[in-house]
Design a protein around this motif. Structure first.
Motif, PDB file in Angstrom:
ATOM      1  N   THR A 217       1.719   1.666 -12.031  1.00  0.00           N
ATOM      2  CA  THR A 217       2.405   2.011 -11.017  1.00  0.00           C
ATOM      3  C   THR A 217       2.249   3.673 -10.488  1.00  0.00           C
ATOM      4  O   THR A 217       1.840   3.846  -9.466  1.00  0.00           O
ATOM      5  N   ALA A 218       1.901   4.427 -11.604  1.00  0.00           N
ATOM      6  CA  ALA A 218       1.434   5.777 -11.351  1.00  0.00           C
ATOM      7  C   ALA A 218       0.116   5.482 -10.489  1.00  0.00           C
ATOM      8  O   ALA A 218       0.018   6.643  -9.548  1.00  0.00           O
ATOM      9  N   ARG A 219      -0.744   4.964 -11.095  1.00  0.00           N
ATOM     10  CA  ARG A 219      -2.008   4.753 -10.545  1.00  0.00           C
ATOM     11  C   ARG A 219      -1.856   4.319  -8.977  1.00  0.00           C
ATOM     12  O   ARG A 219      -2.688   4.644  -7.741  1.00  0.00           O
ATOM     13  N   LEU A 220      -1.199   3.408  -8.694  1.00  0.00           N
ATOM     14  CA  LEU A 220      -1.071   2.683  -7.408  1.00  0.00           C
ATOM     15  C   LEU A 220      -0.687   3.809  -6.515  1.00  0.00           C
ATOM     16  O   LEU A 220      -0.825   3.762  -5.240  1.00  0.00           O
ATOM     17  N   ARG A 221       0.551   4.413  -6.835  1.00  0.00           N
ATOM     18  CA  ARG A 221       1.140   5.429  -6.004  1.00  0.00           C
ATOM     19  C   ARG A 221       0.261   6.573  -5.583  1.00  0.00           C
ATOM     20  O   ARG A 221       0.443   6.995  -4.461  1.00  0.00           O
ATOM     21  N   GLU A 222      -0.449   6.939  -6.512  1.00  0.00           N
ATOM     22  CA  GLU A 222      -1.508   8.097  -6.178  1.00  0.00           C
ATOM     23  C   GLU A 222      -2.509   7.444  -5.432  1.00  0.00           C
ATOM     24  O   GLU A 222      -2.788   8.347  -4.452  1.00  0.00           O
ATOM     25  N   ALA A 223      -3.059   6.215  -5.428  1.00  0.00           N
ATOM     26  CA  ALA A 223      -3.993   5.916  -4.462  1.00  0.00           C
ATOM     27  C   ALA A 223      -3.424   5.563  -2.977  1.00  0.00           C
ATOM     28  O   ALA A 223      -3.865   6.133  -2.039  1.00  0.00           O
ATOM     29  N   LEU A 224      -1.990   5.178  -3.068  1.00  0.00           N
ATOM     30  CA  LEU A 224      -1.523   5.085  -1.685  1.00  0.00           C
ATOM     31  C   LEU A 224      -1.321   6.600  -0.819  1.00  0.00           C
ATOM     32  O   LEU A 224      -1.342   6.803   0.207  1.00  0.00           O
ATOM     33  N   ALA A 225      -1.042   7.505  -1.888  1.00  0.00           N
ATOM     34  CA  ALA A 225      -0.932   8.895  -1.098  1.00  0.00           C
ATOM     35  C   ALA A 225      -2.241   9.480  -0.772  1.00  0.00           C
ATOM     36  O   ALA A 225      -2.322  10.378  -0.021  1.00  0.00           O
ATOM     37  N   THR A 226      -3.390   9.264  -1.516  1.00  0.00           N
ATOM     38  CA  THR A 226      -4.347   9.866  -1.407  1.00  0.00           C
ATOM     39  C   THR A 226      -5.677   9.208  -0.746  1.00  0.00           C
ATOM     40  O   THR A 226      -6.767   9.755  -0.364  1.00  0.00           O
ATOM     41  N   ASP A 227      -5.687   7.778  -0.905  1.00  0.00           N
ATOM     42  CA  ASP A 227      -6.680   7.024  -0.178  1.00  0.00           C
ATOM     43  C   ASP A 227      -6.974   7.257   1.362  1.00  0.00           C
ATOM     44  O   ASP A 227      -5.779   7.126   1.877  1.00  0.00           O
ATOM     45  N   PRO A 228      -7.954   7.718   1.839  1.00  0.00           N
ATOM     46  CA  PRO A 228      -7.820   8.159   3.415  1.00  0.00           C
ATOM     47  C   PRO A 228      -7.745   6.864   4.198  1.00  0.00           C
ATOM     48  O   PRO A 228      -7.284   7.057   5.293  1.00  0.00           O
ATOM     49  N   ARG A 229      -7.799   5.782   3.765  1.00  0.00           N
ATOM     50  CA  ARG A 229      -7.401   4.400   4.507  1.00  0.00           C
ATOM     51  C   ARG A 229      -5.786   4.195   4.489  1.00  0.00           C
ATOM     52  O   ARG A 229      -5.389   3.491   5.550  1.00  0.00           O
ATOM     53  N   VAL A 230      -5.084   4.891   3.675  1.00  0.00           N
ATOM     54  CA  VAL A 230      -3.713   4.799   3.697  1.00  0.00           C
ATOM     55  C   VAL A 230      -2.907   6.110   4.152  1.00  0.00           C
ATOM     56  O   VAL A 230      -2.148   6.328   5.094  1.00  0.00           O
ATOM     57  N   ALA A 258      -4.026  -2.123   5.436  1.00  0.00           N
ATOM     58  CA  ALA A 258      -4.940  -1.173   4.688  1.00  0.00           C
ATOM     59  C   ALA A 258      -4.326  -1.052   3.147  1.00  0.00           C
ATOM     60  O   ALA A 258      -4.815  -1.098   2.155  1.00  0.00           O
ATOM     61  N   ILE A 259      -2.742  -1.010   3.216  1.00  0.00           N
ATOM     62  CA  ILE A 259      -2.053  -0.812   2.221  1.00  0.00           C
ATOM     63  C   ILE A 259      -2.007  -1.888   1.183  1.00  0.00           C
ATOM     64  O   ILE A 259      -2.511  -1.949  -0.183  1.00  0.00           O
ATOM     65  N   LEU A 263      -3.969  -2.167  -2.633  1.00  0.00           N
ATOM     66  CA  LEU A 263      -3.189  -2.447  -3.586  1.00  0.00           C
ATOM     67  C   LEU A 263      -4.079  -3.389  -4.570  1.00  0.00           C
ATOM     68  O   LEU A 263      -4.117  -3.581  -5.825  1.00  0.00           O
ATOM     69  N   ARG A 264      -4.572  -4.470  -3.779  1.00  0.00           N
ATOM     70  CA  ARG A 264      -5.250  -5.726  -4.289  1.00  0.00           C
ATOM     71  C   ARG A 264      -6.489  -5.128  -5.121  1.00  0.00           C
ATOM     72  O   ARG A 264      -6.946  -5.826  -6.011  1.00  0.00           O
ATOM     73  N   GLU A 265      -7.217  -4.021  -4.507  1.00  0.00           N
ATOM     74  CA  GLU A 265      -8.466  -3.461  -5.446  1.00  0.00           C
ATOM     75  C   GLU A 265      -8.000  -2.990  -6.800  1.00  0.00           C
ATOM     76  O   GLU A 265      -8.898  -3.073  -7.655  1.00  0.00           O
ATOM     77  N   LEU A 266      -6.859  -2.430  -6.758  1.00  0.00           N
ATOM     78  CA  LEU A 266      -6.457  -1.851  -8.056  1.00  0.00           C
ATOM     79  C   LEU A 266      -5.618  -2.673  -8.974  1.00  0.00           C
ATOM     80  O   LEU A 266      -5.183  -2.426 -10.072  1.00  0.00           O
ATOM     81  N   ALA A 267      -4.973  -3.880  -8.540  1.00  0.00           N
ATOM     82  CA  ALA A 267      -3.733  -4.532  -8.972  1.00  0.00           C
ATOM     83  C   ALA A 267      -4.313  -5.468  -9.995  1.00  0.00           C
ATOM     84  O   ALA A 267      -3.520  -5.822 -10.930  1.00  0.00           O
ATOM     85  N   GLY A 268      -5.656  -5.683 -10.085  1.00  0.00           N
ATOM     86  CA  GLY A 268      -6.209  -6.624 -11.135  1.00  0.00           C
ATOM     87  C   GLY A 268      -5.519  -8.040 -11.141  1.00  0.00           C
ATOM     88  O   GLY A 268      -5.599  -8.601  -9.654  1.00  0.00           O
ATOM     89  N   ASP A 269      -5.043  -8.546 -12.279  1.00  0.00           N
ATOM     90  CA  ASP A 269      -4.540 -10.033 -12.279  1.00  0.00           C
ATOM     91  C   ASP A 269      -3.124 -10.016 -11.611  1.00  0.00           C
ATOM     92  O   ASP A 269      -2.646 -11.084 -11.492  1.00  0.00           O
ATOM     93  N   HIS A 270      -2.313  -8.713 -11.019  1.00  0.00           N
ATOM     94  CA  HIS A 270      -1.158  -8.758 -10.653  1.00  0.00           C
ATOM     95  C   HIS A 270      -1.178  -9.366  -9.207  1.00  0.00           C
ATOM     96  O   HIS A 270      -1.903  -8.913  -8.293  1.00  0.00           O
ATOM     97  N   ARG A 271      -0.113 -10.146  -8.982  1.00  0.00           N
ATOM     98  CA  ARG A 271       0.098 -10.761  -7.610  1.00  0.00           C
ATOM     99  C   ARG A 271       0.731  -9.212  -6.812  1.00  0.00           C
ATOM    100  O   ARG A 271       1.538  -8.699  -7.191  1.00  0.00           O
ATOM    101  N   VAL A 272       0.294  -9.174  -5.521  1.00  0.00           N
ATOM    102  CA  VAL A 272       0.796  -8.293  -4.537  1.00  0.00           C
ATOM    103  C   VAL A 272       1.646  -8.740  -3.613  1.00  0.00           C
ATOM    104  O   VAL A 272       1.537  -9.648  -2.791  1.00  0.00           O
ATOM    105  N   ASN A 274       3.323  -7.403  -0.374  1.00  0.00           N
ATOM    106  CA  ASN A 274       3.397  -6.322   0.644  1.00  0.00           C
ATOM    107  C   ASN A 274       4.543  -6.329   1.641  1.00  0.00           C
ATOM    108  O   ASN A 274       4.754  -7.249   2.458  1.00  0.00           O
ATOM    109  N   GLU A 275       5.788  -5.722   1.474  1.00  0.00           N
ATOM    110  CA  GLU A 275       7.035  -5.619   2.125  1.00  0.00           C
ATOM    111  C   GLU A 275       7.013  -4.616   3.075  1.00  0.00           C
ATOM    112  O   GLU A 275       8.348  -4.056   3.382  1.00  0.00           O
TER     113      GLU A 275
END
Length: 279
Positions: A217-230, A258-259, A263-272, A274-275
């Motif tokens: 969760t922490a990794r995904l939140r950080e990615a959404l905040a810092t990834d230039p695509r998002v 892009a979101i 998420l799919r790049e980082l979520a591994g086997d988790h289903r995503v 997007n709501e």
């Protein structure tokens, strides 16, 4: 309103003005709260007393000012409440409200003038009244809940300020706002969502929630905040039982796509799921 209620109401207004004059003469900052303030900001209803909010450090000075003005007084409970009486009309001098809410400078700056007996009187703002009422609600005093709902229905809310004041009591205020939504009131989605998230952050994790889920969760939140695509730091991310759910609002469909990609790049086997909404 019957004749007796009109007479009682007029007497309460007279005593309120007398009390406010006494506190002003004593240089004691104060604001109207309770049933009279609720009636001015939300729904009209009968109340049997007057509630004035003062700073904790001013409580004794407030009582002294009322005594000098001719009120009978008592130090009812030194942890939160004194009382003053003019004939049979009671004035509650409150310096700590339920939940540890205190009359601070932020609250004082957000007071609203209400007209009592043809005069403007400072009352707590609707945001602070809403929080206080939500926190004070209990089975034996359901009027607080309905007072708060009527303030929400009035619609004149400073949402950023409400969020700031509500955070220490997020679960109570979020519950109230969700109830208002279920009752057909139209509210902005994002403040309600933020409060719900703040409330859930205070809930102890279920034993089934693993440390790995928290890290993801922490990794995904950080990615959404810092990834230039998002670059979207305000999105909500929940990881539970091999599923990642993201919620919030963005400006364009491209940003929403892009979101999902990030998420799919980082979520591994988790289903995503997007709501995210495009507004």
């Amino acid at each position: 309103m019957g004749d007796q209620h009109r007479i009682t109401h007029a007497l309460m207004n007279e005593v309120l003005l007398r009390a406010v004059d006494a506190l002003q003469a004593g240089n004691v900052p104060n604001a109207l709260m309770g049933g009279l303030a609720s009636a001015a900001l939300g729904r009209s209803r009968h109340t049997h007393d007057i509630d004035l909010f003062v700073r904790e450090l001013d409580a004794d000075r407030a009582l002294g000012a009322l005594e000098r003005a001719g009120f009978r007084t008592e130090r009812t409970d030194p942890t939160w409440l004194y009382k003053a009486f003019w004939s049979d009309t009671m004035v509650d001098v409150i310096f700590v409200s339920k939940g540890g809410v205190r009359f601070d400078e932020d609250m004082r700056e957000h007071c609203r003038p209400v007209e009592i007996g043809g005069r403007p009187i400072d009352a707590l703002g609707p945001e602070d009244m809403l929080v206080i009422k939500a926190v004070a609600n209990a089975e034996h005093v359901p009027r607080h809940w309905h007072d708060a709902l009527s303030i929400v229905a009035a619609g004149d809310l400073d949402w950023p300020y409400l969020l700031r004041r509500a955070r220490p009591h997020a679960s109570r205020v979020a519950s109230l706002l969700l109830y208002a939504l279920s009752d057909g009131q139209r509210l902005p989605a994002e403040p309600v969502r933020e409060l719900v998230e703040a409330a859930m952050a205070d809930v102890p994790p279920h034993p089934a929630e693993t440390e790995a889920e928290h890290h993801l969760t922490a990794r995904l939140r950080e990615a959404l905040a810092t990834d230039p695509r998002v670059n979207e730091p305000h999105l909500s991310v929940l990881v539970c039982r091999q599923e990642v759910t993201v919620r919030g609002q963005v400006a364009t469909p491209a940003r929403r796509r892009a979101i999902g990609l990030v998420l799919r790049e980082l979520a591994g086997d988790h289903r995503v799921r997007n709501e995210v909404e495009v507004t």
